[in-house]
Design a protein around this motif. Structure first.
Motif, PDB file in Angstrom:
ATOM      1  N   LEU A 147       3.470  -4.503  -4.502  1.00  0.00           N
ATOM      2  CA  LEU A 147       4.549  -4.319  -3.529  1.00  0.00           C
ATOM      3  C   LEU A 147       4.051  -3.651  -2.245  1.00  0.00           C
ATOM      4  N   VAL A 148       3.057  -2.786  -2.369  1.00  0.00           N
ATOM      5  CA  VAL A 148       2.505  -2.149  -1.165  1.00  0.00           C
ATOM      6  C   VAL A 148       1.774  -3.189  -0.313  1.00  0.00           C
ATOM      7  N   VAL A 149       1.047  -4.087  -0.975  1.00  0.00           N
ATOM      8  CA  VAL A 149       0.359  -5.151  -0.238  1.00  0.00           C
ATOM      9  C   VAL A 149       1.379  -6.068   0.423  1.00  0.00           C
ATOM     10  N   GLU A 150       2.416  -6.388  -0.332  1.00  0.00           N
ATOM     11  CA  GLU A 150       3.398  -7.365   0.144  1.00  0.00           C
ATOM     12  C   GLU A 150       4.343  -6.780   1.201  1.00  0.00           C
ATOM     13  N   ASN A 151       4.510  -5.452   1.188  1.00  0.00           N
ATOM     14  CA  ASN A 151       5.454  -4.795   2.104  1.00  0.00           C
ATOM     15  C   ASN A 151       4.767  -3.665   2.860  1.00  0.00           C
TER      16      ASN A 151
ATOM     17  N   GLN B  50      -6.274   7.883  -5.052  1.00  0.00           N
ATOM     18  CA  GLN B  50      -7.576   8.428  -5.464  1.00  0.00           C
ATOM     19  C   GLN B  50      -8.619   7.329  -5.647  1.00  0.00           C
ATOM     20  N   ALA B  51      -8.151   6.124  -6.009  1.00  0.00           N
ATOM     21  CA  ALA B  51      -9.072   4.994  -6.145  1.00  0.00           C
ATOM     22  C   ALA B  51      -9.451   4.423  -4.781  1.00  0.00           C
ATOM     23  N   GLY B  52      -8.749   4.866  -3.739  1.00  0.00           N
ATOM     24  CA  GLY B  52      -9.048   4.378  -2.392  1.00  0.00           C
ATOM     25  C   GLY B  52      -8.401   3.050  -2.063  1.00  0.00           C
ATOM     26  N   TRP B  53      -7.333   2.712  -2.775  1.00  0.00           N
ATOM     27  CA  TRP B  53      -6.702   1.404  -2.598  1.00  0.00           C
ATOM     28  C   TRP B  53      -5.390   1.486  -1.825  1.00  0.00           C
ATOM     29  N   VAL B  54      -4.843   2.687  -1.717  1.00  0.00           N
ATOM     30  CA  VAL B  54      -3.575   2.874  -1.002  1.00  0.00           C
ATOM     31  C   VAL B  54      -3.671   4.176  -0.207  1.00  0.00           C
ATOM     32  N   THR B  55      -3.073   4.172   0.981  1.00  0.00           N
ATOM     33  CA  THR B  55      -3.058   5.397   1.797  1.00  0.00           C
ATOM     34  C   THR B  55      -1.622   5.840   2.044  1.00  0.00           C
ATOM     35  N   ARG B  56      -1.456   7.170   2.206  1.00  0.00           N
ATOM     36  CA  ARG B  56      -0.171   7.742   2.607  1.00  0.00           C
ATOM     37  C   ARG B  56      -0.331   8.234   4.044  1.00  0.00           C
ATOM     38  N   THR B  57       0.429   7.669   4.975  1.00  0.00           N
ATOM     39  CA  THR B  57       0.399   8.184   6.351  1.00  0.00           C
ATOM     40  C   THR B  57       1.787   8.684   6.707  1.00  0.00           C
TER      41      THR B  57
ATOM     42  N   LEU C  28       3.340   3.855   3.022  1.00  0.00           N
ATOM     43  CA  LEU C  28       2.251   3.446   2.140  1.00  0.00           C
ATOM     44  C   LEU C  28       1.612   2.171   2.678  1.00  0.00           C
ATOM     45  N   GLN C  29       0.302   2.145   2.621  1.00  0.00           N
ATOM     46  CA  GLN C  29      -0.401   0.935   3.032  1.00  0.00           C
ATOM     47  C   GLN C  29      -1.601   0.712   2.131  1.00  0.00           C
ATOM     48  N   ALA C  30      -1.891  -0.556   1.889  1.00  0.00           N
ATOM     49  CA  ALA C  30      -3.063  -0.904   1.083  1.00  0.00           C
ATOM     50  C   ALA C  30      -4.295  -0.909   1.977  1.00  0.00           C
ATOM     51  N   THR C  31      -5.387  -0.353   1.493  1.00  0.00           N
ATOM     52  CA  THR C  31      -6.650  -0.438   2.219  1.00  0.00           C
ATOM     53  C   THR C  31      -7.222  -1.846   2.048  1.00  0.00           C
ATOM     54  N   LEU C  32      -8.278  -2.136   2.772  1.00  0.00           N
ATOM     55  CA  LEU C  32      -8.921  -3.445   2.630  1.00  0.00           C
ATOM     56  C   LEU C  32      -9.395  -3.629   1.192  1.00  0.00           C
TER      57      LEU C  32
END
Lengths: 156, 156
Positions: free
Chosen positions: B56-60, B88-95, B106-110
DNA sequence: TATTGTTATACTCTATAACTATA
DNA sequence: TATAGTTATAGAGTATAACAATA
């Protein structure tokens, strides 16, 4: 006007990436069913799993725990705890097997049978609530499909 | 010959008292599906729930935790832990939100997007395995029925 | 007053290893 | 050697209460 820099805050969150998978749809539906079933059984002193155990003990007199665990696809180690709870409630008894001194025969007490009968009526109502909006033919398709999916999953 | 005093030991245990209820059939099928899906996702460092969150983070993009929790019907308190793990896995960030200082985007990292793409392919294969024995028309009926059942359950 | 994210906590289900006593 | 019942334990999902910061 929507801010282009704003966050997704409303109810427009898309989950189409997940809706295509049965696992996701099953989890969502099962959670909703489980919540209502838990509420339904609580007044009877039962949970989903203890209700299932009691049902099979009532239906299969002198059932062995190992056979019961296999039938419910539950680990024997976990079943012990559920039987403990039913035994402590006075609804199920463990009597030593006459032929195998390792084994026990499970039986429902009279009170256990009465509790089960009342709980079953409540579960039947619950089931009607959950399926009320569906065609009976669709219910048949769903039940058959669920059994097929389960068999497929177990075989992997 | 069967002993009349013996215990039920074989595979002839009857569960017809339970088979009539959707909840029981759903639980059995879902457990089998979940076991295979757990095995499928483990090599990707994901579980069912973290996979769903990442999807859902990737999609939204720029999704808020509260909206995400609502979409997945998960408690906000529990979602925090799942987002922690993905962060912690480096796959999602909180800004921090630019408009609401309580909130985050929330955003997905590359890397998160890449992990998701690979996991999604595996989940697709898993789904094919589970549904392989079913008619496509039955799959459509099942998915629609599951959504209806969920909606019915939530409304109670 | 209500909402957002959070911490803490408790309960339940699931899964595995290991033990005993029997077979 | 294998099986029946058991104990202990760890991981994971779910649910609730309560809090600080902010709306």
């Amino acid at each position: 006007m929507r801010e282009t820099t704003g966050e997704q805050v409303g109810t427009n969150v898309s989950d189409t990436a997940l809706r295509g998978f049965v696992g996701y749809n099953m989890k969502r539906a099962f959670n909703a069913v489980q919540a209502d079933l838990t509420r339904t059984l609580a007044p009877h002193g039962l949970r989903m799993i203890t209700y299932s155990v009691l049902a099979l003990v009532v239906e299969n007199p002198r059932l062995r725990p190992s056979a019961l665990a296999k039938a419910l696809t539950v680990e024997r180690a976990n079943l012990v705890v559920y039987v403990d709870q039913l035994e402590q409630a006075g609804w199920v008894t463990r009597t030593p097997s006459s032929t195998d001194r390792r084994a026990y025969a499970l039986q429902a007490t009279l009170e256990g049978q009465q509790v089960y009968a009342r709980a079953m009526a409540a579960v039947r109502d619950h089931d009607q609530r959950m399926l009320g909006a569906l065609d009976p033919s669709d219910v048949a398709v769903v039940n058959k499909a669920l059994a097929t999916i389960e068999a497929q999953g177990r075989s992997l």
